[in-house]
Scaffold this motif. Structure first.
Motif, mmCIF file in Angstrom:
data_model
loop_
_atom_site.group_PDB
_atom_site.id
_atom_site.type_symbol
_atom_site.label_atom_id
_atom_site.label_comp_id
_atom_site.label_asym_id
_atom_site.label_seq_id
_atom_site.Cartn_x
_atom_site.Cartn_y
_atom_site.Cartn_z
ATOM 1 N N HIS A 239 6.385 45.278 -37.922
ATOM 2 C CA HIS A 239 5.517 44.427 -37.090
ATOM 3 C C HIS A 239 4.336 43.870 -37.863
ATOM 4 C CE1 HIS A 239 7.281 45.179 -33.042
ATOM 5 N NE2 HIS A 239 7.797 46.204 -33.694
ATOM 6 N N HIS B 293 9.926 38.383 -34.158
ATOM 7 C CA HIS B 293 10.971 39.202 -33.550
ATOM 8 C C HIS B 293 11.115 38.781 -32.094
ATOM 9 C CE1 HIS B 293 7.843 41.524 -31.584
ATOM 10 N NE2 HIS B 293 7.316 41.870 -32.753
ATOM 11 N N THR C 42 4.561 38.180 -35.438
ATOM 12 C CA THR C 42 4.144 39.575 -35.420
ATOM 13 C C THR C 42 3.294 39.841 -36.650
ATOM 14 O OG1 THR C 42 4.944 41.847 -35.052
ATOM 15 C CG2 THR C 42 6.291 40.461 -36.510
ATOM 16 N N HIS D 99 0.731 42.800 -36.657
ATOM 17 C CA HIS D 99 -0.113 43.894 -36.147
ATOM 18 C C HIS D 99 0.424 45.222 -36.646
ATOM 19 C CE1 HIS D 99 2.812 44.967 -32.788
ATOM 20 N NE2 HIS D 99 3.253 43.787 -33.151
ATOM 21 N N GLU E 252 4.575 44.984 -26.328
ATOM 22 C CA GLU E 252 4.071 43.689 -26.806
ATOM 23 C C GLU E 252 3.182 42.978 -25.787
ATOM 24 O OE1 GLU E 252 4.466 41.982 -29.770
ATOM 25 O OE2 GLU E 252 5.645 43.522 -30.806
#
Ligand code: MN
Length: 239
Positions: free
Chosen positions: A137, A148, A171, A173, A196
């Motif tokens: 991620h 994703h 993504t 994080h 999410e």
């Protein structure tokens, strides 16, 4: 007709007495029909109600990591502490946002802030999270293109807003919601189970997303989050 005024919290430049905010946040609010206004966090906290008197909605922007003692943990070696002044300001801002039921969109750090503010906890470093078939991620190096799939709960404000339950999201994080906070509903997950998005369905607009819709504001799906916020802010301004 007056445009709904959307406050955006600001980040900073590490080691310098400067505020910082990627242009895309204000760009996305403007594209969605709102008037973007930056909120300086090095303010006396007594200013917070005055800021909100002048706003119809708020975007809580991304940034570094919250103090994990807020959810009873030591800081992970890979976590990077957010400026304590920013953290203090945004908690005070969110308390007042909730008191007034001001429409609010939390992005990345913003969504984590919403969760911790409600007594929830975070995974501080997703690579440590036990998952079958884990996804990466984090943004690795200069690759800003990683994405994703995200599955959205069919009966949620988020899916109602998007008009769909499958989404492609960027993504970047390393943290995300672990234990959801009081009153928050998990409304979107990645294929590896990472949370999410969350929302509080008891508020007119209270959504936190772990991806960065502002960076994809040229795509209809992602601009919709800002359009939803601006619509809710418009309804509020009209009452
Ligand atoms: Mn992700």
């Amino acid at each position: 007709m007056a445009k709904p005024r959307i406050g955006i919290t600001m980040d900073y430049v590490t080691g310098k007495p400067h505020y910082m905010l990627p242009w895309t946040y204000a760009e996305a609010v403007e594209k969605a029909g709102g008037l973007p206004l930056m909120l300086p966090y090095r303010s006396d906290l007594s200013q917070v109600p005055h800021y909100l008197d002048g706003l119809d909605g708020v975007v809580l922007s991304g940034g570094d990591d919250l103090d994990p003692s807020l959810f009873g943990e030591e800081r992970h070696a890979m976590a990077r502490a957010v400026d304590p002044d920013r953290q203090k300001f945004e908690f005070a801002l969110l308390t007042e946002i909730e008191r007034r039921a001001t429409p609010v969109l939390g992005i990345c750090l913003g969504s984590q802030l919403m969760n911790v503010h409600r007594g929830g906890s975070l995974y501080q470093f997703l690579p440590d999270m036990d998952r079958s078939e884990p996804l990466e991620h984090r943004r690795i190096g200069d690759d800003w293109g990683a994405r994703h799939g995200v599955s959205v709960e069919p009966k949620s404000n988020l899916s109602h807003l998007l008009g769909k339950t499958q989404l492609e999201c960027n993504t970047s994080h390393k943290q995300s919601v672990h234990k959801p906070g009081h009153g928050l509903r998990v409304v979107a997950t990645a294929p590896d189970g990472v949370i999410e998005a969350t929302e509080d369905p008891s508020f007119p607009f209270y959504i936190g997303v772990q991806w960065h819709p502002e960076r994809q504001n040229d795509e209809a799906d992602h601009l919709k989050l800002f359009q939803g916020l601006v619509s809710a802010a418009t309804r509020r301004a009209g009452t």
